[in-house]
Design an enzyme around this catalytic site. Structure first.
Site, short mmCIF file in Angstrom:
data_model
loop_
_atom_site.label_atom_id
_atom_site.label_comp_id
_atom_site.label_asym_id
_atom_site.label_seq_id
_atom_site.Cartn_x
_atom_site.Cartn_y
_atom_site.Cartn_z
N TYR A 6 4.75 -5.97 -6.68
CA TYR A 6 3.54 -5.93 -5.84
C TYR A 6 3.12 -4.49 -5.54
CZ TYR A 6 0.40 -7.05 -1.95
OH TYR A 6 -0.70 -7.16 -1.13
N SER A 44 -4.00 -2.49 -0.69
CA SER A 44 -2.99 -2.76 0.34
C SER A 44 -2.46 -1.43 0.83
CB SER A 44 -1.84 -3.56 -0.30
OG SER A 44 -0.68 -3.52 0.54
#
Ligand code: BGC
Length: 279
Positions: free
Chosen positions: A177, A164
Site C-alpha cells: 500500500y 494518502s
C-alpha cells in the site's frame, strides 16, 4: 456521522463546479461516495464508478440526482485497461465529455513482508497505481481532444489522484500500500509537469485516517480510536466529507493555479506528532 458533517457544510453547496462532468472511481463507498455526492451538490454531472456494490452505487446516484444534476453508475475494474477505456468512452457518449477525473478507487491487502504474497503485492499495485494511471490516461485523451472551454472552466481538465499520508509516511506491514501511494505521488507530479502546458491540472489529495470501511479496525472500538488519535494532533478522526470538500475545491477554478500539488487533509498526521513531546 455523515449527518453532522452535512449540517456543518451549508455554505459548500455553492455551485463550484456547475455544468462540469465528473467521474469518481470507487464512488459507491467511503471517500469516493462522499466525493461523488459533494461534486453533484456543487453542480457537476457525476458518473459513479464501482466494481462491487451495485446497490450502494445506485443509492449514491439517486442522492446525486436529487440535486437536479445527471448521474449514473458504471461498473468497471480500474485495473482492467479495456474496462477503463469503455467507461470513459461511454461517459463521453452520454455526457458529451469529461472535465474532472477523481482517481479514487483503492484497497489494502495488509501483511508483514515475509508473509506477503505476490498476489497481495500485485493486487494493490494494480488497483491503486496502475488503475489511477489508466484513468488519468483516458481522461487526458478527452481533455486534449476538447481543449479549454472557457464558459465551463479555465483549464482543459482536472485529474485528482486520491493518495494518502502514506505517500510520504512509511508503514510497516503495508509495504504494498505505501509503495502504491508513493508511486501515486510521483505519477501525479510527472503527469502534472507533462500536461500543464495543455492546461490540464493534475493534483493529489492525501487523506489521513478517515472513518471508512478500509480502516474500520483502526477506529471502531474506543481502544483503537484512542490509539489512532495519538497520531492525529487535531484530535478527531476524519469524516469522508472532509476529503470530499477538498476534492471539490481542488477541482474548481478557485484553485486554478494549483498544479502538481499534494494537499494533505489529515488533521496534522504528517506533522510527526511523536515529536510534540519527544526529540
Ligand atoms: C489508509 C488507512 C489509514 C490511514 C492513516 C490511509 O491511507 O487507507 O487504513 O488509517 O491511511 O494511516
Amino acid at each position: 456521522m455523515a449527518g453532522n458533517a452535512d449540517d456543518a457544510r451549508g455554505p459548500l453547496s455553492v455551485q463550484l463546479v456547475a455544468g462540469q462532468k465528473a467521474l469518481v472511481t470507487g464512488g459507491n463507498s467511503g471517500i469516493g461516495r462522499a466525493t461523488a455526492i459533494a461534486l453533484g451538490r456543487a453542480g457537476a454531472d457525476v458518473v459513479v464508478n464501482y466494481v462491487a456494490g451495485a446497490d450502494e452505487a445506485e443509492q449514491v446516484v439517486a442522492e446525486i440526482r436529487g440535486f437536479g444534476v445527471r448521474s449514473y453508475a458504471h461498473r468497471a475494474d480500474v485495473s482492467d485497461e479495456g474496462q477503463v477505456v469503455g467507461m470513459v468512452a461511454r461517459m463521453v457518449e452520454e455526457f458529451g465529455t469529461i472535465d474532472i477525473m477523481v482517481a479514487n478507487a483503492g484497497l489494502q491487502r495488509d501483511a508483514p513482508t515475509v508473509e506477503m504474497t505476490l498476489a497481495q503485492w500485485q493486487k494493490v499495485i494494480d488497483v491503486n497505481l496502475t488503475g489511477q494511471f489508466l484513468c488519468a490516461r483516458e481522461a487526458t485523451k478527452e481533455f486534449v481532444r476538447r481543449g479549454v472551454v472557457p464558459e465551463v472552466s479555465r483549464s482543459a481538465g482536472k485529474i485528482i489522484c486520491m493518495s494518502s499520508v502514506h505517500q510520504i509516511v512509511p508503514w510497516a506491514g503495508h509495504v504494498n500500500y505505501a509503495s502504491s501511494k508513493g508511486g501515486v505521488g510521483m505519477m501525479m507530479e510527472t503527469l502534472a509537469q507533462e500536461l500543464a502546458p495543455r492546461k490540464i491540472r493534475v493534483n493529489a489529495i492525501a487523506p489521513g485516517a478517515i472513518r471508512t470501511p478500509i480502516n474500520k479496525d483502526a477506529w471502531d472500538t474506543p481502544e483503537a480510536e484512542t490509539a489512532l488519535l495519538r497520531l492525529i494532533p487535531y484530535g478527531r478522526v476524519g469524516d469522508p466529507e472532509d476529503i470530499a470538500d477538498a476534492v471539490v475545491a481542488m477541482a474548481s477554478d478557485l484553485l486554478d493555479y494549483v498544479v502538481g500539488a499534494t494537499l494533505y487533509v489529515d488533521g496534522g498526521m504528517t506533522l510527526f506528532p511523536g515529536f510534540a513531546t519527544g526529540g
